[in-house]
Design a protein around this motif. Structure first.
Motif, short mmCIF file in Angstrom:
data_model
loop_
_atom_site.label_atom_id
_atom_site.label_comp_id
_atom_site.label_asym_id
_atom_site.label_seq_id
_atom_site.Cartn_x
_atom_site.Cartn_y
_atom_site.Cartn_z
N GLY A 73 11.58 -45.01 32.50
CA GLY A 73 12.06 -45.91 33.17
C GLY A 73 11.31 -46.45 34.27
N GLU A 74 11.88 -47.49 34.99
CA GLU A 74 11.31 -48.21 36.24
C GLU A 74 12.48 -48.14 37.27
N VAL A 75 11.83 -47.90 38.58
CA VAL A 75 12.65 -48.02 39.78
C VAL A 75 11.94 -49.17 40.53
N LEU A 76 13.17 -49.70 41.67
CA LEU A 76 12.62 -50.57 42.55
C LEU A 76 12.88 -49.91 43.96
N ALA A 77 11.92 -49.98 44.62
CA ALA A 77 11.91 -49.39 46.10
C ALA A 77 11.65 -50.39 46.99
N GLY A 78 12.95 -50.50 48.03
CA GLY A 78 12.74 -51.42 48.99
C GLY A 78 12.63 -50.89 50.30
N ALA A 79 12.13 -51.62 51.34
CA ALA A 79 11.95 -51.19 52.50
C ALA A 79 12.26 -52.50 53.45
N ARG A 80 12.81 -52.27 54.81
CA ARG A 80 13.10 -53.18 55.61
C ARG A 80 13.32 -52.57 56.88
N VAL A 81 12.90 -53.23 58.02
CA VAL A 81 13.09 -52.76 59.41
C VAL A 81 14.44 -53.05 59.89
N SER A 82 15.00 -52.03 60.32
CA SER A 82 16.44 -52.09 60.81
C SER A 82 16.61 -51.91 62.28
N ARG A 83 15.66 -51.38 63.04
CA ARG A 83 15.50 -51.26 64.44
C ARG A 83 14.08 -51.26 65.02
N LEU A 84 13.86 -52.16 65.89
CA LEU A 84 12.69 -52.55 66.34
C LEU A 84 12.66 -52.12 67.85
N GLY A 85 11.89 -50.90 68.47
CA GLY A 85 11.80 -50.44 69.72
C GLY A 85 10.60 -50.95 70.60
N GLY A 86 10.20 -50.13 71.27
CA GLY A 86 9.23 -50.57 72.07
C GLY A 86 7.85 -50.17 71.58
N LYS A 87 7.90 -48.73 71.13
CA LYS A 87 6.71 -48.15 70.51
C LYS A 87 6.94 -47.73 69.14
N SER A 88 8.20 -48.00 68.55
CA SER A 88 8.30 -47.73 67.19
C SER A 88 9.53 -48.56 66.62
N PHE A 89 9.47 -48.47 65.19
CA PHE A 89 10.39 -48.96 64.60
C PHE A 89 11.23 -48.23 63.38
N THR A 90 12.38 -48.52 63.08
CA THR A 90 12.98 -47.59 61.81
C THR A 90 12.77 -48.59 60.55
N HIS A 91 12.44 -47.74 59.54
CA HIS A 91 12.48 -48.42 58.17
C HIS A 91 13.83 -48.08 57.63
N GLU A 92 14.53 -48.95 56.78
CA GLU A 92 15.51 -48.32 55.99
C GLU A 92 14.76 -48.59 54.41
N TYR A 93 15.37 -47.57 53.79
CA TYR A 93 15.09 -47.39 52.22
C TYR A 93 15.77 -47.62 51.31
N VAL A 94 15.66 -48.10 49.97
CA VAL A 94 16.44 -47.94 48.98
C VAL A 94 15.83 -47.73 47.61
N VAL A 95 16.15 -47.28 46.73
CA VAL A 95 15.66 -46.80 45.39
C VAL A 95 16.98 -47.18 44.43
N ALA A 96 16.76 -48.11 43.55
CA ALA A 96 17.65 -48.29 42.34
C ALA A 96 16.82 -48.20 41.28
#
Length: 140
Positions: A73-96
């Motif tokens: 099979g194949e999967v799709l893996a996505g990334a986006r930034v959900s929080r942008l701080g001063g020195k860091s950011f948070t990625h959200e991931y999804v796999v389907a």
């Protein structure tokens, strides 16, 4: 592809991804998150290797496993930034699964810190990088 994710990678499931129980080993999901994260960095023009003094370092990652994945099979893996701080950011991931992109098999998150490898310290996210993230994901 996966709604709400500007960066999505298509990844083949390999026979060697499976464990003795006949489904993809849980560690592989973190590799898929990494693939999406590196694609995200490419999309915003941010180098993920140490060729530059300033680069990303992963401070935290987590995964919620929602359904098993099997070969072939194949999967799709996505990334986006959900929080942008001063020195860091948070990625959200999804796999389907590629044949069911609206039904995630895993979701996750990762905190990426902007790091000065020479000084061995976290540094502020430069305005130009912040602007590229905001343009792609709408966070500020």
């Amino acid at each position: 592809m996966i709604e709400g994710f500007a960066v999505v990678e298509r990844i083949p499931v390999q026979w060697g991804d499976m464990d003795a129980l006949g489904h993809v080993n849980n560690a592989r999901f973190f590799t898929w998150f990494e693939t999406a994260r590196i694609a995200y960095f490419r999309e915003i023009g941010f180098r993920a290797d140490r060729a530059d003094r300033i680069g990303p370092i992963l401070a935290h990652t987590a995964c919620d496993f929602l359904a098993p994945v099997e070969y072939p099979g194949e999967v799709l893996a996505g990334a986006r930034v959900s929080r942008l701080g001063g020195k860091s950011f948070t990625h959200e991931y999804v796999v389907a699964r590629a044949d069911a992109p609206d039904r995630p098999v895993a979701t996750g998150a990762g905190v990426v810190v902007l790091y000065d490898y020479e000084a061995e310290a976290a540094v502020a996210i430069p305005d130009d990088l912040r602007a590229r993230i905001t343009a792609l994901d709408g966070v500020s």
